[in-house]
Design an enzyme around this catalytic site. Structure first.
Site, PDB file in Angstrom:
ATOM      1  CD  GLU A  30      -1.896   4.577   3.138  1.00 23.69           C
ATOM      2  OE1 GLU A  30      -2.996   5.155   3.160  1.00 23.69           O
ATOM      3  OE2 GLU A  30      -1.673   3.559   2.436  1.00 23.69           O
ATOM      4  CG  HIS A  88      -1.970  -1.034   1.194  1.00 22.69           C
ATOM      5  ND1 HIS A  88      -3.118  -0.927   1.944  1.00 22.69           N
ATOM      6  CD2 HIS A  88      -2.081  -2.203   0.518  1.00 22.69           C
ATOM      7  CE1 HIS A  88      -3.888  -1.975   1.729  1.00 22.69           C
ATOM      8  NE2 HIS A  88      -3.280  -2.774   0.870  1.00 22.69           N
ATOM      9  CB  CYS A 145      -6.627   0.019   4.956  1.00 20.85           C
ATOM     10  SG  CYS A 145      -4.971  -0.727   4.904  1.00 20.85           S
ATOM     11  CB  CYS A 156      -2.035   1.789   5.942  1.00 20.68           C
ATOM     12  SG  CYS A 156      -1.734   0.959   4.368  1.00 20.68           S
TER      13      CYS A 156
END
Length: 173
Positions: A71, A69, A99, A102
């Site tokens: 992040e 992801h 999310c 993250c």
């Protein structure tokens, strides 16, 4: 698209809100560029002391890595640039609300703050519905989860921790 640790000199002028607004624009731009290069629509950066330390974009489908992801990528890159696993004193600026994975990564990295623009509902409308994960974490693991979680209690279960605690040169985190 490969994401190498990068230190960019992207220093907005004026107060911290102006910094964050400019960095958010950069994160959104990273997300759009990510889409155009085959990644997901998420971008993030880590800043410290008024400077962008590192950036990241979503690479889940382009690298076949479910934890790539934006992040997580930005946090990893920042740790490499700063040569540390602790990002105390840093802020994570991300194009979308993190999310749960993250968010946990940000907590483990010890960033001081997270600033996001789009929220989980915007992400759901864009085809990325993480709300089910937020809901899931409100339940006891195993109670109604989509996977089985089992505790296997072995007599030597704490041996790795005992070995760690006995290690004189361990680096605490």
């Amino acid at each position: 698209m490969t994401t190498q640790p990068e230190k960019t000199s992207s220093r907005p002028k004026a107060d911290s809100r102006d910094f964050e607004r400019a960095w958010m624009e950069q994160s959104i731009s990273l997300a759009i560029t990510s889409v155009n290069r085959g990644g997901g629509p998420f971008g993030a950066l880590v800043a410290k002391d008024g400077e962008v330390v590192a950036t990241g974009n979503n690479q889940v489908t382009s690298t076949l890595d479910p934890v790539a992801h934006a992040e997580v990528s930005a946090l990893r890159n920042a740790c490499k640039v700063l040569n540390t696993f602790s990002l105390e004193g840093c802020v994570l600026i991300t194009s979308c609300e993190p999310c749960p994975m993250c968010l946990a990564a940000a907590l483990w990295s010890r960033v001081d703050r997270i600033v996001y623009s789009a929220d989980r509902h915007d992400a759901a409308a864009g085809g990325f519905d993480d709300r089910k994960f937020y809901d899931l974490f409100e339940k006891k693991p195993g109670s109604d989860w989509p996977l089985e979680i089992e505790h296997l209690d072995l007599p030597n279960r704490t041996e790795p921790f005992d070995t760690w605690l006995a290690k004189a040169d361990r680096i605490a985190y």
